[in-house]
Scaffold this active site. Structure first.
Site, PDB file in Angstrom:
ATOM      1  N   HIS A  72       0.847  -1.200   0.000  1.00  0.00           N
ATOM      2  CA  HIS A  72       0.000   0.000   0.000  1.00  0.00           C
ATOM      3  C   HIS A  72       0.880   1.247   0.000  1.00  0.00           C
ATOM      4  O   HIS A  72       1.710   1.425   0.882  1.00  0.00           O
ATOM      5  CB  HIS A  72      -0.915   0.007   1.227  1.00  0.00           C
ATOM      6  CG  HIS A  72      -2.119  -0.870   1.046  1.00  0.00           C
ATOM      7  ND1 HIS A  72      -3.298  -0.674   1.714  1.00  0.00           N
ATOM      8  CD2 HIS A  72      -2.328  -1.933   0.238  1.00  0.00           C
ATOM      9  CE1 HIS A  72      -4.176  -1.589   1.333  1.00  0.00           C
ATOM     10  NE2 HIS A  72      -3.598  -2.367   0.449  1.00  0.00           N
ATOM     11  N   TYR A 200      -9.861   5.257   7.027  1.00  0.00           N
ATOM     12  CA  TYR A 200     -10.109   5.581   8.442  1.00  0.00           C
ATOM     13  C   TYR A 200     -11.244   6.608   8.482  1.00  0.00           C
ATOM     14  O   TYR A 200     -11.120   7.681   7.893  1.00  0.00           O
ATOM     15  CB  TYR A 200      -8.864   6.179   9.077  1.00  0.00           C
ATOM     16  CG  TYR A 200      -7.757   5.171   9.289  1.00  0.00           C
ATOM     17  CD1 TYR A 200      -7.610   4.533  10.519  1.00  0.00           C
ATOM     18  CD2 TYR A 200      -6.865   4.841   8.274  1.00  0.00           C
ATOM     19  CE1 TYR A 200      -6.606   3.596  10.717  1.00  0.00           C
ATOM     20  CE2 TYR A 200      -5.860   3.914   8.469  1.00  0.00           C
ATOM     21  CZ  TYR A 200      -5.734   3.296   9.697  1.00  0.00           C
ATOM     22  OH  TYR A 200      -4.746   2.370   9.901  1.00  0.00           O
ATOM     23  N   PRO A 292      -5.371  -0.330  18.522  1.00  0.00           N
ATOM     24  CA  PRO A 292      -5.004  -0.761  17.165  1.00  0.00           C
ATOM     25  C   PRO A 292      -5.078   0.322  16.094  1.00  0.00           C
ATOM     26  O   PRO A 292      -4.676   0.087  14.957  1.00  0.00           O
ATOM     27  CB  PRO A 292      -6.005  -1.890  16.868  1.00  0.00           C
ATOM     28  CG  PRO A 292      -7.124  -1.705  17.822  1.00  0.00           C
ATOM     29  CD  PRO A 292      -6.579  -1.008  19.019  1.00  0.00           C
ATOM     30  N   LYS A 296       0.177  -0.581  15.150  1.00  0.00           N
ATOM     31  CA  LYS A 296       1.564  -0.655  15.603  1.00  0.00           C
ATOM     32  C   LYS A 296       1.907  -1.887  16.457  1.00  0.00           C
ATOM     33  O   LYS A 296       3.086  -2.171  16.676  1.00  0.00           O
ATOM     34  CB  LYS A 296       1.924   0.606  16.428  1.00  0.00           C
ATOM     35  CG  LYS A 296       2.021   1.860  15.600  1.00  0.00           C
ATOM     36  CD  LYS A 296       3.260   1.855  14.722  1.00  0.00           C
ATOM     37  CE  LYS A 296       3.269   2.970  13.712  1.00  0.00           C
ATOM     38  NZ  LYS A 296       3.321   2.524  12.324  1.00  0.00           N
ATOM     39  N   TYR A 383       3.325   6.431  10.380  1.00  0.00           N
ATOM     40  CA  TYR A 383       2.477   5.326   9.939  1.00  0.00           C
ATOM     41  C   TYR A 383       3.304   4.240   9.252  1.00  0.00           C
ATOM     42  O   TYR A 383       3.117   3.050   9.509  1.00  0.00           O
ATOM     43  CB  TYR A 383       1.374   5.839   9.000  1.00  0.00           C
ATOM     44  CG  TYR A 383       0.282   4.821   8.782  1.00  0.00           C
ATOM     45  CD1 TYR A 383      -0.853   4.792   9.595  1.00  0.00           C
ATOM     46  CD2 TYR A 383       0.390   3.856   7.788  1.00  0.00           C
ATOM     47  CE1 TYR A 383      -1.844   3.840   9.408  1.00  0.00           C
ATOM     48  CE2 TYR A 383      -0.599   2.905   7.595  1.00  0.00           C
ATOM     49  CZ  TYR A 383      -1.710   2.903   8.408  1.00  0.00           C
ATOM     50  OH  TYR A 383      -2.691   1.953   8.231  1.00  0.00           O
TER      51      TYR A 383
HETATM   52  C1  FAD Z   1      -8.434  -6.255  16.864  1.00  0.00           C
HETATM   53  C2  FAD Z   1      -6.939  -6.096  16.791  1.00  0.00           C
HETATM   54  C3  FAD Z   1      -6.374  -5.513  15.644  1.00  0.00           C
HETATM   55  C4  FAD Z   1      -4.996  -5.332  15.574  1.00  0.00           C
HETATM   56  N1  FAD Z   1      -4.461  -4.744  14.442  1.00  0.00           N
HETATM   57  C5  FAD Z   1      -3.134  -4.558  14.348  1.00  0.00           C
HETATM   58  C6  FAD Z   1      -2.516  -4.012  13.160  1.00  0.00           C
HETATM   59  O1  FAD Z   1      -3.176  -3.699  12.167  1.00  0.00           O
HETATM   60  N2  FAD Z   1      -1.151  -3.867  13.140  1.00  0.00           N
HETATM   61  C7  FAD Z   1      -0.374  -4.237  14.205  1.00  0.00           C
HETATM   62  O2  FAD Z   1       0.854  -4.090  14.139  1.00  0.00           O
HETATM   63  N3  FAD Z   1      -0.916  -4.776  15.346  1.00  0.00           N
HETATM   64  C8  FAD Z   1      -2.266  -4.956  15.450  1.00  0.00           C
HETATM   65  N4  FAD Z   1      -2.801  -5.545  16.570  1.00  0.00           N
HETATM   66  C9  FAD Z   1      -1.915  -5.941  17.664  1.00  0.00           C
HETATM   67  C10 FAD Z   1      -1.193  -7.266  17.420  1.00  0.00           C
HETATM   68  O3  FAD Z   1      -2.119  -8.282  17.095  1.00  0.00           O
HETATM   69  C11 FAD Z   1      -0.388  -7.666  18.679  1.00  0.00           C
HETATM   70  O4  FAD Z   1       0.382  -6.564  19.082  1.00  0.00           O
HETATM   71  C12 FAD Z   1       0.523  -8.879  18.427  1.00  0.00           C
HETATM   72  O5  FAD Z   1      -0.238 -10.059  18.391  1.00  0.00           O
HETATM   73  C13 FAD Z   1       1.586  -9.011  19.517  1.00  0.00           C
HETATM   74  O6  FAD Z   1       2.321 -10.199  19.335  1.00  0.00           O
HETATM   75  P1  FAD Z   1       2.940 -10.964  20.596  1.00  0.00           P
HETATM   76  O7  FAD Z   1       3.628 -12.155  20.026  1.00  0.00           O
HETATM   77  O8  FAD Z   1       3.708 -10.013  21.420  1.00  0.00           O
HETATM   78  O9  FAD Z   1       1.690 -11.381  21.494  1.00  0.00           O
HETATM   79  P2  FAD Z   1       0.505 -12.407  21.189  1.00  0.00           P
HETATM   80  O10 FAD Z   1       0.138 -12.383  19.746  1.00  0.00           O
HETATM   81  O11 FAD Z   1      -0.548 -12.098  22.190  1.00  0.00           O
HETATM   82  O12 FAD Z   1       1.123 -13.833  21.482  1.00  0.00           O
HETATM   83  C14 FAD Z   1       1.406 -14.287  22.798  1.00  0.00           C
HETATM   84  C15 FAD Z   1       1.364 -15.806  22.831  1.00  0.00           C
HETATM   85  O13 FAD Z   1       1.668 -16.242  24.155  1.00  0.00           O
HETATM   86  C16 FAD Z   1       0.760 -17.260  24.532  1.00  0.00           C
HETATM   87  N5  FAD Z   1       0.642 -17.300  25.997  1.00  0.00           N
HETATM   88  C17 FAD Z   1      -0.108 -16.513  26.799  1.00  0.00           C
HETATM   89  N6  FAD Z   1       0.050 -16.854  28.082  1.00  0.00           N
HETATM   90  C18 FAD Z   1       0.930 -17.870  28.105  1.00  0.00           C
HETATM   91  C19 FAD Z   1       1.500 -18.662  29.125  1.00  0.00           C
HETATM   92  N7  FAD Z   1       1.171 -18.445  30.428  1.00  0.00           N
HETATM   93  N8  FAD Z   1       2.360 -19.624  28.810  1.00  0.00           N
HETATM   94  C20 FAD Z   1       2.707 -19.856  27.502  1.00  0.00           C
HETATM   95  N9  FAD Z   1       2.187 -19.135  26.478  1.00  0.00           N
HETATM   96  C21 FAD Z   1       1.319 -18.170  26.773  1.00  0.00           C
HETATM   97  C22 FAD Z   1      -0.529 -16.891  23.837  1.00  0.00           C
HETATM   98  O14 FAD Z   1      -1.394 -18.004  23.667  1.00  0.00           O
HETATM   99  C23 FAD Z   1      -0.010 -16.349  22.497  1.00  0.00           C
HETATM  100  O15 FAD Z   1       0.097 -17.350  21.510  1.00  0.00           O
HETATM  101  C24 FAD Z   1      -4.167  -5.754  16.664  1.00  0.00           C
HETATM  102  C25 FAD Z   1      -4.737  -6.363  17.791  1.00  0.00           C
HETATM  103  C26 FAD Z   1      -6.110  -6.540  17.867  1.00  0.00           C
HETATM  104  C27 FAD Z   1      -6.693  -7.194  19.090  1.00  0.00           C
END
Ligand code: FAD
Length: 388
Positions: A72, A200, A292, A296, A383
């Site tokens: 994009h 948006y 969201p 980011k 962005y």
């Molecule tokens: C509706 C929505 C839209 C979004 N849109 C965007 C976007 O457009 N762009 C963007 O950059 N971000 C976006 N985000 C944010 C993004 O999805 C998260 O920031 C991202 O998933 C973070 O990754 P992570 O690996 O840190 O955490 P997570 O994806 O939460 O992964 C953590 C993992 O740890 C596991 N876990 C939890 N507890 C334990 C435990 N006790 N023991 C072992 N494992 C465990 C979980 O099951 C999970 O698999 C959005 C979020 C939402 C909710």
């Protein structure tokens, strides 16, 4: 079992870290609470910064994203029925990639399986021990057995509700938080997107976002009350409400369809400081959350992982702790800028209860953004993603 780095959580942060460490010959195991199917069923991020795209390439799993992802070059704001476009290429020389978090997770899982790296899914009662000592361990249960992993470092990549941050003594951590007085109702549908760029929408009825995952799959969001239940929003009501908030052209182009997934997510800004506690290093949502609106969250998880993987490579290959000692400060400097941008975009585009003054501020800010090239360039620069 003995490994160099025990990674808690198989979300994007944990899987990307595991892949980057493996490419530098550093042993790691991932311990994940849920099954792979559950992890892959979570519909979340979709907009990936160029620097995160490059990191996914560096991890050796970027081929499908390069083939199927949508580049994009701009985005659009629709304010009170009028559309404005920001041209990223013209303003910054950069662009973003639209490619679903689920797909990135799948590519990382496939890469990990192909390399034969250990991942323990469906692990429960995960506990961290001796994080301030020289020999930390992780214990958990799974497959009807108790497990113990001895390691040099623990990477806490287990998201906001995970166990890693909660394992830190309360006196050692400081948290900052803002909860917003609304949520996002998201709907995923197998219908072509209303536009080939994200829209948006700021409207007196509330914010809306027209997003996508592919040329045939769309993702739409509506600002809703936190008191709303998902059962209050049958598909028909969702589409009717979205149409009220869109401009005439978008209304004409919108193709509605049955929801593949529909959920309500609260909006929160959150940062925990520091991000290192002895031999425990937090990364991604385990350490910080953004609303969201600025897209980011996943991108910040990627930038933490870049700093952390580099620090661990320096530790193992050059016997230097400098990267580890500076990990928290380096990561937090980028985190706070993304927190500011996400808070700013959320404040700019949503309807706040009893916010007449805030509404005037929004209008003034938007007018400035649309008329000043410097303001537009500052928006676009944030962005598409600030440099590492
Ligand atoms: C509706 C929505 C839209 C979004 N849109 C965007 C976007 O457009 N762009 C963007 O950059 N971000 C976006 N985000 C944010 C993004 O999805 C998260 O920031 C991202 O998933 C973070 O990754 P992570 O690996 O840190 O955490 P997570 O994806 O939460 O992964 C953590 C993992 O740890 C596991 N876990 C939890 N507890 C334990 C435990 N006790 N023991 C072992 N494992 C465990 C979980 O099951 C999970 O698999 C959005 C979020 C939402 C909710």
């Amino acid at each position: 079992m003995r490994t160099q780095v025990a990674i808690i959580g198989a979300g994007p942060a944990g899987l990307l870290l595991g892949q980057l460490l493996h490419r530098h010959g550093i042993d790691n195991i991932i311990i994940e609470k849920h099954t792979p199917e559950h992890v892959l069923s979570r519909i979340r991020a979709g907009v990936i910064e160029q620097v995160a795209v490059d990191l996914i390439d560096e991890a050796g799993v970027g081929a499908r994203m390069r083939r199927d992802g949508l580049v994009h070059h701009g985005t659009q704001f629709c304010v009170d029925g009028v559309r404005h476009r920001f041209d990223f290429r013209e303003l910054t020389g950069k662009s973003v990639m639209v490619y679903g978090q689920t797909e990135i997770t799948k590519d990382l899982m496939d890469g990990r399986a192909a390399a034969g790296l250990p991942t323990d899914y469906a692990a429960y009662d995960v506990a961290l021990h001796n994080i301030f000592g020289a020999h930390p361990t992780v214990t958990y249960r799974g497959d009807g057995r108790s497990h113990q992993v001895e390691c040099d470092f623990i990477a806490g990549c287990d998201g906001f509700h995970g166990v890693s941050r909660k394992s830190v003594p309360s006196g050692a951590i400081k948290t900052y938080e803002r909860i917003y007085p609304f949520g996002w109702l998201g709907l995923l549908t197998d219908r072509p997107p209303v536009s080939d760029e994200l829209i948006y929408v700021r409207h007196e009825l509330g914010f809306a976002l027209c997003s996508m995952r592919s040329p045939t799959r769309s993702r739409y969001y509506l600002q809703v009350s936190l008191a709303d239940d998902i059962n209050d929003w049958p598909d028909e009501r969702f589409w009717d409400e979205l149409r009220l908030r869109l401009d005439g052209k978008a209304n004409a182009d919108l193709v509605d369809g049955p929801a593949l997934e529909k959920s309500i997510a609260p909006l929160r800004s959150f940062v925990a400081e520091p991000m290192r506690f002895g031999r425990l290093l937090l990364a991604g949502d385990a350490a910080h959350i953004v609303p969201p609106t600025g897209a980011k969250g996943l991108n910040l998880a990627a930038s933490d992982v870049r700093y952390l993987s580099q620090a661990l490579v320096e530790r193992y290959k050059e016997n230097s702790d400098i990267g580890l000692d500076h990990y928290s400060a380096r990561a937090l400097a980028r985190v706070w800028k993304a927190e500011r941008f996400s808070w700013w975009m959320t404040t700019l585009l949503h309807t706040f209860p009893d916010g007449q003054f805030e509404q005037k501020m929004q209008s003034a800010e938007l007018d400035y953004l649309f008329k000043s090239r410097s303001a537009a360039a500052a928006f676009a620069e944030n962005y598409v993603g600030l440099p590492f």
